[in-house]
Every structure is written in C-alpha cells, then in structure tokens.
Scaffold this active site. Structure first.
Site, PDB file in Angstrom:
ATOM      1  N   GLU A 177       0.903  -1.197   0.074  1.00  0.00           N
ATOM      2  CA  GLU A 177       0.177  -0.124   0.134  1.00  0.00           C
ATOM      3  C   GLU A 177       0.814   1.153  -0.025  1.00  0.00           C
ATOM      4  O   GLU A 177       1.292   1.774   1.101  1.00  0.00           O
ATOM      5  CB  GLU A 177      -1.012  -0.020   1.197  1.00  0.00           C
ATOM      6  N   LYS A 219      -2.295  -1.932  -3.131  1.00  0.00           N
ATOM      7  CA  LYS A 219      -3.405  -1.087  -2.632  1.00  0.00           C
ATOM      8  C   LYS A 219      -2.980   0.209  -2.659  1.00  0.00           C
ATOM      9  O   LYS A 219      -2.483   1.132  -1.999  1.00  0.00           O
ATOM     10  CB  LYS A 219      -3.426  -1.596  -1.265  1.00  0.00           C
TER      11      LYS A 219
HETATM   12  C1  5MM Z   1      -8.384   1.160   8.382  1.00  0.00           C
HETATM   13  O1  5MM Z   1      -7.174   1.978   8.668  1.00  0.00           O
HETATM   14  C2  5MM Z   1      -5.985   1.576   8.101  1.00  0.00           C
HETATM   15  C3  5MM Z   1      -5.055   1.747   9.348  1.00  0.00           C
HETATM   16  O2  5MM Z   1      -4.478   2.847   9.568  1.00  0.00           O
HETATM   17  P1  5MM Z   1      -3.362   3.683  10.882  1.00  0.00           P
HETATM   18  O3  5MM Z   1      -2.326   2.444  11.054  1.00  0.00           O
HETATM   19  O4  5MM Z   1      -3.384   5.041  10.502  1.00  0.00           O
HETATM   20  O5  5MM Z   1      -4.303   3.297  12.068  1.00  0.00           O
HETATM   21  C4  5MM Z   1      -5.317   2.159   6.896  1.00  0.00           C
HETATM   22  O6  5MM Z   1      -3.905   1.510   6.521  1.00  0.00           O
HETATM   23  C5  5MM Z   1      -6.282   1.662   5.989  1.00  0.00           C
HETATM   24  O7  5MM Z   1      -6.092   0.157   5.717  1.00  0.00           O
HETATM   25  C6  5MM Z   1      -5.873   2.423   4.581  1.00  0.00           C
HETATM   26  O8  5MM Z   1      -5.488   3.568   4.778  1.00  0.00           O
HETATM   27  C7  5MM Z   1      -7.222   2.497   3.835  1.00  0.00           C
HETATM   28  O9  5MM Z   1      -8.349   2.994   4.368  1.00  0.00           O
HETATM   29  P2  5MM Z   1      -9.215   3.849   3.851  1.00  0.00           P
HETATM   30  O10 5MM Z   1      -9.866   4.628   4.994  1.00  0.00           O
HETATM   31  O11 5MM Z   1      -8.328   5.147   3.275  1.00  0.00           O
HETATM   32  O12 5MM Z   1     -10.080   3.205   2.776  1.00  0.00           O
END
Ligand code: 5MM
Length: 344
Positions: A177, A219
């Site tokens: 990602e 991702k």
């Molecule tokens: C769910 O959020 C994930 C964890 O974020 P942190 O490590 O900041 O707590 C994050 O990695 C998430 O999987 C991705 O950013 C995609 O989430 P979104 O909300 O952008 O679809």
C-alpha cells in the site's frame, strides 16, 4: 515458498464481486474514530464494534478478506469464539497489518517512512499460525511544494518491497500500500506524475527483491485531484487518468488492485470505483479492480452504531448496504441510492 498457494490466495481476495474490509485501525486511529461518535476506545468497545461488522449476515457475498490489527487477530467474540474463526467460517480470509506506523524520515523532516521491519520474520510466523492468509504494509507519500523527494519515494518503496518479500517467504500474500495522500490543493496532473513515480519505484524494488508479482496485491490511491483543489476531476477523468498511469507502470502479472478510499466522501469514492470498472470493461485492463476500504465501508455503520448494543442491527444494515454498493461499483454496476445519499 509455496507459490501456488500465494497465487490462489491473491486471486481469492479479488474474486468476482468481492473486495476487502480494512479494519486494521491502530490504537490512535480507532480512538479518533470512536471520539467522533462519543464512544470510549476500550478493548470491549473495539471488540463489540468489530464483531458486529464481522457477523453482519450475508457480508461474505461482498467481502473476501478483512485486514485486522494485532489486538483483533488475538481477540474472542462475546461468546468466546475467536474472531478469526468467525471470519474463516464464512470463507473470509483474515489478514493482518504488520507495519508499525510512520516516523519522520531521517534527513528529510517533511517526509515519512514506515517502521516495522525489525523482527518481522518472527511476527509473520506467528500471524500465519494465528490464521492470517495475507498481510498489509502502508507507506505514506504527500504531495506538497517540496515533496515527495526521490529519497522519500525510494526509502518507502524499499521498505514496502522488504515487507513483501518477507511475507511471501512466510506463505502470506502481501498487500503493498503506497498511499498518496489526498490532502492539499494539487491538480490531478500532479497526482498522476507522483503516482507514476511512486509506482515505478515500488515495482523496481519489488523486482529487485524478487517478489512474486502473481502472489501479491497492490493497494494504491486513485489518481484524483487534491481534496481542497478548486476544481476536482469527475469520476470519468479519474478512471481514465488512473488506468493510463497504471498502464505505464503496473505489470500485468499482478492479479489485482484493491484501492484505498483515502478519506474521499463515500458517494465520490464509490462513483470513482464504478467509473474505473466501467472503463476497464470497455477498454480492457489486465487486473481486477477492487477495493480495500476502511473509512468508506465503516463511516455509515460506525455512525449508526454509536456505541449502543441496541443499534447493532441498524449498524449491520448500514455496513451491508455500503458493502453491497461498493461491490456493485467493483463490477461497474453502481447506481447511487436515495437513502444512501442522505446517510453520507
Ligand atoms: C483502516 O485504516 C488503516 C489503518 O490506519 P492506521 O495505521 O493509520 O491506524 C489504513 O491502513 C487503511 O487500511 C488504509 O489507509 C485504507 O483505509 P481508507 O480509510 O483510506 O480506505
């Protein structure tokens, strides 16, 4: 390395109609999400909330895998059933976030690099024993007047590839990602250029570190205008620019792309995913174009739940609805619904 198993798992995660629920919020992030609905972030509340998502009836029609946080992969539901088993019993693959968040990149204070490589091999072995089938690592790139630098891009790409190689060695499918943040007023052209540079370097590092491309998923963020740009590109342009960019840098051997939602409003991220699939259906694309959404799948159920047991059913319905609509977009069949428009 069992290559065949890696390929099978990667393909199952992007099976027709299905995508991934990102429920891997770390401690600070889930605390912020709960704060927004006036709920304290206790272990019990986190368990109750995530359990209601995982037990939503019929969700396996749309969800192939769930990314968990370390706490959740070890947690039991209210009746003592491990949450991993709740997922496996529905044919949903449990995954795990293995990065340890970001720090300032030494020598480049305006940029971030992701930590978590030390001891990762041992952690991966344990996660595989706990039932994980895949892993995820997030690198963060921002677009500003002076970022990203080539140093920032290569440091993040290097870490992503190290993580991916170690995951495959442990039999786990890596979800790579590289998130380009939407924050800022940059144009879609600037986002295109940065996305091209970042993905080129990520795939360069993945090749150098001998990652099996058929046994991983990407991702990425979509190629979009910055969140505060004066003029934001419409879904058709997002789809065209994103696929044009990917054609330059994303090898056809990667089975699928699972987009992040990035804080984009639900209606627009779903419309963008829909336009991407419609365009791919028309012009052709070698990859499955699916989702790995956190906020865009969870915003509505989180608000409906509000920390109250009596709202469990309403929250499950909100989650089911967001998953159903996102799955429709993943097939290019999304039609916005009136009820949904008022909920977001
Ligand atoms: C769910 O959020 C994930 C964890 O974020 P942190 O490590 O900041 O707590 C994050 O990695 C998430 O999987 C991705 O950013 C995609 O989430 P979104 O909300 O952008 O679809």
């Amino acid at each position: 390395m069992d290559k065949q198993r890696l390929v099978q798992t990667a393909e199952a995660l992007v099976a027709a109609k299905k995508g991934i629920l990102a429920a891997d919020e770390s401690g600070g992030t889930i605390k912020r999400r709960f704060y927004s609905i006036n709920v304290e972030s206790t272990e019990e509340n986190r368990r109750n909330y995530r359990e209601l998502l995982f037990r939503t009836a019929g969700i396996s029609e749309f969800v192939s895998g769930v990314i968990l946080f370390d706490e959740t992969i070890r947690q039991e539901g209210a009746d003592g059933t491990p949450l991993v088993k709740v997922l496996l019993d529905q044919g949903i693959v449990p995954g795990i976030k293995v990065d340890k968040g970001t720090i300032s990149l030494p020598g480049a204070p305006d940029e971030l690099v992701t930590e978590g490589l030390d001891g990762l091999g041992d952690r991966l072995k344990e996660y595989a024993e706990l039932g994980a089938g895949f892993t995820k690592w997030r690198g963060v790139i921002s677009i500003t007047g002076n970022t990203p630098t080539s140093y920032g891009v290569s440091a993040n790409a290097h870490a992503l590839a190290r993580f991916a190689a170690l995951s495959q060695e442990a039999g786990l499918v890596p979800i790579v990602e590289p998130e380009i943040l939407r924050d800022g007023d940059h144009s879609i052209d600037q986002c295109f250029d940065v996305t091209e540079e970042v993905l080129r370097e990520v795939f360069n590092q993945l090749a150098q570190q001998k990652v099996l491309l058929e046994g991983m998923l990407l991702k990425p963020s979509m190629v979009i205008s910055g969140g505060s740009a004066a003029q934001r590109a419409e879904p058709e342009e997002v789809a065209e620019r994103t696929l044009d960019c990917f054609k330059r840098v994303l090898p056809a051997s990667v089975p699928g792309v699972v987009f992040l939602s990035g804080g984009e409003p639900d209606g627009s991220v779903t419309a963008n995913l829909n336009a991407l699939n419609q365009r791919a259906n028309k012009v052709g694309a070698p990859w499955e174009l699916s989702f790995s959404f956190g906020r865009s799948l969870q915003g509505a159920p989180l608000a409906a739940w509000a920390g109250k047991l009596e709202n469990t059913e309403a929250a499950a319905l909100a989650f089911y609805t967001r998953a159903r609509l996102t799955s429709a977009a993943r097939q290019g069949n999304y039609v916005p619904e009136e009820k949904e428009m008022s909920a977001v």
